[in-house]
Design an enzyme around this catalytic site. Sequence first.
Site, mmCIF file in Angstrom:
data_model
loop_
_atom_site.group_PDB
_atom_site.id
_atom_site.type_symbol
_atom_site.label_atom_id
_atom_site.label_comp_id
_atom_site.label_asym_id
_atom_site.label_seq_id
_atom_site.Cartn_x
_atom_site.Cartn_y
_atom_site.Cartn_z
ATOM 1 N N LYS A 96 -21.706 27.160 11.603
ATOM 2 C CA LYS A 96 -20.658 27.873 10.868
ATOM 3 C C LYS A 96 -20.615 29.275 11.449
ATOM 4 O O LYS A 96 -21.554 30.060 11.299
ATOM 5 C CB LYS A 96 -20.963 27.925 9.373
ATOM 6 N N GLY A 157 -18.240 35.984 -2.242
ATOM 7 C CA GLY A 157 -18.929 36.388 -3.455
ATOM 8 C C GLY A 157 -18.064 37.024 -4.520
ATOM 9 O O GLY A 157 -18.575 37.448 -5.560
ATOM 10 N N ALA A 184 -15.465 30.557 0.679
ATOM 11 C CA ALA A 184 -15.601 31.927 0.164
ATOM 12 C C ALA A 184 -14.601 32.254 -0.934
ATOM 13 O O ALA A 184 -13.430 31.885 -0.866
ATOM 14 C CB ALA A 184 -15.492 32.960 1.276
ATOM 15 N N GLY A 185 -15.110 32.949 -1.948
ATOM 16 C CA GLY A 185 -14.270 33.487 -3.010
ATOM 17 C C GLY A 185 -14.049 32.573 -4.191
ATOM 18 O O GLY A 185 -13.508 32.988 -5.212
ATOM 19 N N ASN A 206 -21.129 28.789 -2.766
ATOM 20 C CA ASN A 206 -22.498 29.289 -2.826
ATOM 21 C C ASN A 206 -22.708 30.135 -4.080
ATOM 22 O O ASN A 206 -23.326 29.704 -5.047
ATOM 23 C CB ASN A 206 -22.846 30.076 -1.570
ATOM 24 N N THR A 207 -22.160 31.336 -4.088
ATOM 25 C CA THR A 207 -22.429 32.287 -5.165
ATOM 26 C C THR A 207 -22.083 31.731 -6.544
ATOM 27 O O THR A 207 -22.826 31.932 -7.515
ATOM 28 C CB THR A 207 -21.656 33.595 -4.923
#
Length: 256
Positions: A96, A157, A184-185, A206-207
């Site tokens: 990635k 995040g 992301a986001g 993830n976050t």
Amino acid sequence: MTLFYGTELASRLMLGTAQYPSPEILSDAVRRAGAGVVTVSLRREAAGSRAGQAFWTLIRELDVPVLPNTAGCHTVREAVTTAQMAREVFGTDWIKLEVIGESDTLQPDMFALVEAARILTEDGFRVFPYMTEDLVGAERLLRAGCEVLMPWGAPIGSGKGLNNLFGLRALRAHFPDVPMVVDAGIGVPSHAAQAMELGYDAVLINTAVAKAGNPAEMARAFAMAVEAGRMAYIADPMEERDMAVPSTPVIGQAVL
């Protein structure tokens, strides 16, 4: 199922491995998610010899395909070197590719990203580029040898979801046959479902899972949302309308 560089994944949900409260909670979340891929940062693996070995042992025990990333890289040289080191450590040619161009938003540097992607694909890597929803940038990345694209939904995040629906729809429409992952986001499962309803092939979280009060339960919620969103896309949703349309026919009814 969509193929990613010729590989069929067990799930359309990809899960990051950073920021979890403990290794046990991470393991629980990955299993509850039924994740098709886990992403791993070389910087975490190399943070300390013992800590790195323990973490890598944990990842291997999960028995899930690994996608190393170049998180934190800001130049072509740094990203390429990190990718080459990751290939040695993790034993995979998947990477990635992240090349950050702006510190506040962690927005990808599309110029550096294309150059790094070209170098890595020529070196035998299977590149998953973390990018903006830029159509021209996407075309350049495909020409550089990428067979998968990973546009952001919002800054890493942030939990803001899909900030540019027009851009994401346009990207999907322009390259209908290219596997794409929204990365992301994403903050809540409904964001993931929305991405899948747009026709994207997978999402990377993830976050939103790692920082949830109960990561394992949140991971399961995301897995269900991804499945629901994909099913909705395949079912061909109705188009939006500006005016109400009665669901019960009025023709033939008595007028009183």
